[in-house]
Design a protein around this motif. Sequence first.
Motif, PDB file in Angstrom:
ATOM      1  N   VAL A 138       5.730 -12.739  -0.971  1.00 35.14           N
ATOM      2  CA  VAL A 138       6.612 -12.643  -2.142  1.00 35.14           C
ATOM      3  C   VAL A 138       6.432 -11.297  -2.832  1.00 35.14           C
ATOM      4  O   VAL A 138       7.403 -10.608  -3.164  1.00 35.14           O
ATOM      5  N   VAL A 139       5.178 -10.901  -3.067  1.00 32.35           N
ATOM      6  CA  VAL A 139       4.887  -9.620  -3.716  1.00 32.35           C
ATOM      7  C   VAL A 139       5.372  -8.468  -2.836  1.00 32.35           C
ATOM      8  O   VAL A 139       5.902  -7.471  -3.335  1.00 32.35           O
ATOM      9  N   PHE A 140       5.187  -8.610  -1.520  1.00 30.27           N
ATOM     10  CA  PHE A 140       5.675  -7.598  -0.571  1.00 30.27           C
ATOM     11  C   PHE A 140       7.187  -7.412  -0.714  1.00 30.27           C
ATOM     12  O   PHE A 140       7.681  -6.282  -0.788  1.00 30.27           O
TER      13      PHE A 140
ATOM     14  N   LEU B 196      11.039   0.514  -5.593  1.00 29.72           N
ATOM     15  CA  LEU B 196      11.294   1.563  -4.606  1.00 29.72           C
ATOM     16  C   LEU B 196      12.789   1.872  -4.546  1.00 29.72           C
ATOM     17  O   LEU B 196      13.197   3.039  -4.543  1.00 29.72           O
ATOM     18  N   PHE B 197      13.590   0.828  -4.550  1.00 29.40           N
ATOM     19  CA  PHE B 197      15.046   0.986  -4.501  1.00 29.40           C
ATOM     20  C   PHE B 197      15.581   1.575  -5.811  1.00 29.40           C
ATOM     21  O   PHE B 197      16.389   2.503  -5.804  1.00 29.40           O
TER      22      PHE B 197
ATOM     23  N   ILE C 211       2.338   1.218  -1.086  1.00 35.84           N
ATOM     24  CA  ILE C 211       2.016  -0.128  -1.574  1.00 35.84           C
ATOM     25  C   ILE C 211       2.711  -1.192  -0.731  1.00 35.84           C
ATOM     26  O   ILE C 211       2.099  -2.196  -0.346  1.00 35.84           O
ATOM     27  N   SER C 212       3.992  -0.968  -0.429  1.00 35.56           N
ATOM     28  CA  SER C 212       4.739  -1.926   0.400  1.00 35.56           C
ATOM     29  C   SER C 212       4.103  -2.066   1.778  1.00 35.56           C
ATOM     30  O   SER C 212       3.961  -3.182   2.308  1.00 35.56           O
ATOM     31  N   ILE C 213       3.704  -0.950   2.371  1.00 37.62           N
ATOM     32  CA  ILE C 213       3.075  -0.968   3.696  1.00 37.62           C
ATOM     33  C   ILE C 213       1.745  -1.717   3.648  1.00 37.62           C
ATOM     34  O   ILE C 213       1.439  -2.536   4.523  1.00 37.62           O
ATOM     35  N   LYS C 214       0.940  -1.435   2.600  1.00 35.94           N
ATOM     36  CA  LYS C 214      -0.357  -2.095   2.467  1.00 35.94           C
ATOM     37  C   LYS C 214      -0.207  -3.601   2.230  1.00 35.94           C
ATOM     38  O   LYS C 214      -1.010  -4.406   2.732  1.00 35.94           O
ATOM     39  N   LEU C 215       0.805  -3.987   1.447  1.00 39.73           N
ATOM     40  CA  LEU C 215       1.024  -5.409   1.157  1.00 39.73           C
ATOM     41  C   LEU C 215       1.393  -6.197   2.407  1.00 39.73           C
ATOM     42  O   LEU C 215       1.115  -7.394   2.503  1.00 39.73           O
ATOM     43  N   PHE C 216       2.019  -5.530   3.356  1.00 40.46           N
ATOM     44  CA  PHE C 216       2.454  -6.207   4.583  1.00 40.46           C
ATOM     45  C   PHE C 216       1.273  -6.811   5.337  1.00 40.46           C
ATOM     46  O   PHE C 216       1.396  -7.880   5.945  1.00 40.46           O
ATOM     47  N   SER C 217       0.121  -6.134   5.252  1.00 39.02           N
ATOM     48  CA  SER C 217      -1.046  -6.625   5.999  1.00 39.02           C
ATOM     49  C   SER C 217      -2.238  -6.980   5.104  1.00 39.02           C
ATOM     50  O   SER C 217      -3.315  -7.308   5.603  1.00 39.02           O
TER      51      SER C 217
END
Length: 303
Positions: free
Chosen positions: A223-225, A232-233, A264-270
């Motif tokens: 959800v946070v991801f 970003l958008f 942050i988005s990339i880190k949240l993915f994993s």
Amino acid sequence: MNYLNLIRWKNLLMIAIVQLLIKYALLEPFGVQTSLDTLGITLLILATICIAAAGNIINDIFDVETDSVNKPDKLIVGKSISEKTAYNLFIIFNVIGVGIGFYLSHLVDRNAFFSLFVIISVLLYVYASYLKQTLLIGNIVISVLVALTLIIVGVFELLPSTTSINQQTQLTFFKIIFDYAVFAFIINLLREMTKDLEDINGDHKTGMNTLPIAIGSERATKVVFALSFIPLFVVGQYVVNSLYKNQITVLYFLIFIIAPLLYISIKLFSASTKKDFHHISNVLKFVMLFGMLSLLLYKFTLL
């Protein structure tokens, strides 16, 4: 140092800097009609950080059990400072903040503005004592209060000075402040949700109903991801539509705001560990700081 850590002096410093930037980097350079002189803005900052300090103290008082699990090495209330002393400081800071707010409201001849300080003070107490334990509502409320630290400058500086002649100008600059407040709301909301993921063990032990506890850590992370793409958008659209003519400003936003948001988005993915979420929370604080510091570049965007 324990007392400074109790009131979260770094967060209070950020509030003071942002409010000063709104006054002296956004409004003053463009000759906008304002209501507060140097003493007035100083008092507004003092009132805001006193109430915020009180909120941080009461939050720590109610979080003693949770913090003893989540961050025992950083526990202050009941360890370095007694709970009685903390309560006394909470009352003192609130009285000073609300008292200055009362004076400022009379200073700008808008008595109703006093209610803002009372509402913020009450909400901070209700948040710490009850709302923090509820699903998402606590996250949203505290993020709204963060946004209000920006909006309150616009309320005191612009609204009392608005006339039929300068109404459009005042509205334009109030909208700019509001846009920054929305940015602060979104980033802080993401950070609060990330901190819930980081603190899931202590929160579960004390019976809180945060998103990770309600739907599980893995789903909450997703959800946070997904939500991390919103700022970003929004910032990306702002750069494309409003800043494209100024290369320095575009470069600043790309390096200090868009790149960290993408990271942050990339880190949240994993992300899956307490360490991961703590790191993401710190990067979000970095984004918040540099987002606010971009006010220094605003005069270049309007040239």
